[in-house]
Design a protein around this motif. Sequence first.
Motif, PDB file in Angstrom:
ATOM      1  N   LEU A 146     -22.715   3.326 -11.278  1.00  0.00           N
ATOM      2  CA  LEU A 146     -24.072   3.845 -11.172  1.00  0.00           C
ATOM      3  C   LEU A 146     -24.149   5.045 -10.236  1.00  0.00           C
ATOM      4  O   LEU A 146     -23.417   5.118  -9.251  1.00  0.00           O
ATOM      5  N   SER A 149     -29.028   7.245  -7.181  1.00  0.00           N
ATOM      6  CA  SER A 149     -30.436   7.046  -7.501  1.00  0.00           C
ATOM      7  C   SER A 149     -30.639   5.806  -8.363  1.00  0.00           C
ATOM      8  O   SER A 149     -31.631   5.080  -8.219  1.00  0.00           O
ATOM      9  N   GLN A 150     -29.687   5.524  -9.260  1.00  0.00           N
ATOM     10  CA  GLN A 150     -29.779   4.339 -10.100  1.00  0.00           C
ATOM     11  C   GLN A 150     -29.602   3.065  -9.278  1.00  0.00           C
ATOM     12  O   GLN A 150     -30.300   2.070  -9.501  1.00  0.00           O
ATOM     13  N   GLU A 153     -32.768   2.336  -7.550  1.00  0.00           N
ATOM     14  CA  GLU A 153     -33.770   1.822  -8.478  1.00  0.00           C
ATOM     15  C   GLU A 153     -33.636   0.309  -8.637  1.00  0.00           C
ATOM     16  O   GLU A 153     -34.634  -0.430  -8.608  1.00  0.00           O
ATOM     17  N   ARG A 185     -24.203  -4.778 -17.270  1.00  0.00           N
ATOM     18  CA  ARG A 185     -25.384  -3.919 -17.253  1.00  0.00           C
ATOM     19  C   ARG A 185     -26.568  -4.681 -17.827  1.00  0.00           C
ATOM     20  O   ARG A 185     -26.794  -4.685 -19.033  1.00  0.00           O
ATOM     21  N   ARG A 189     -34.380  -0.567 -16.336  1.00  0.00           N
ATOM     22  CA  ARG A 189     -34.438   0.470 -15.320  1.00  0.00           C
ATOM     23  C   ARG A 189     -35.673   1.299 -15.559  1.00  0.00           C
ATOM     24  O   ARG A 189     -35.998   1.644 -16.695  1.00  0.00           O
ATOM     25  N   PRO A 191     -36.951   4.894 -14.334  1.00  0.00           N
ATOM     26  CA  PRO A 191     -36.576   6.089 -13.573  1.00  0.00           C
ATOM     27  C   PRO A 191     -37.704   6.645 -12.725  1.00  0.00           C
ATOM     28  O   PRO A 191     -37.492   7.541 -11.923  1.00  0.00           O
TER      29      PRO A 191
END
Length: 201
Positions: A146, A149-150, A153, A185, A189, A191
Amino acid sequence: MKRFSDILFGLILFCIISPLLLVISLAIKVDSKGPALFSQRRIGRNNKEFVLYKFRTMRTEAPNVATHLLNDPQSYITPFGKFLRKSSLDELPQLFNIIKGDMTFFGPRPALFNQYDLIDLRTRCGVHTLRPGVSGWAQVNGRDCLEISQKVEFDFYYLEHHNLALDIKILFFTVLKVLKADGVREGARNPNIIEKRESAM
């Protein structure tokens, strides 16, 4: 209540796996030169620095940075270290961190002291108020695959929704990931959550 559970289950697990900890320590000493344990400066709750413990999986001359930032990480990993990483047994000494109160079983993985971008983004989102965990929502949704930023999140999602049910889900996916020796996964998510959080501050 969660802190009490951490201490109780941490002590129980330590008593159960102490023979395994000894065997792994001896195997590391035989496999390569250096100490069995590896200590590293990490960032904990409210950005307080602490020392995290792991079983050493790299040679002593390896740079003190995140593995994915090394040019050729495989050249530093010891033969037994590869097995420890694949099985996640290198994480077992973090039971000491849990018992001490530095960490909990489930929460955002603690950032390295020099991962300033990750620390800053977590602070702006309020994730820094959580006690870091051995495994977390970001861990079972991609780990080092990842972007920063992910990761944040997923950490923010945990901040907003953490409860016993989510912790059990993380435990299930952690076990599955370890058995498969890869990332899982799972989870939605969004963003926009980071931008929304920043605009609200």
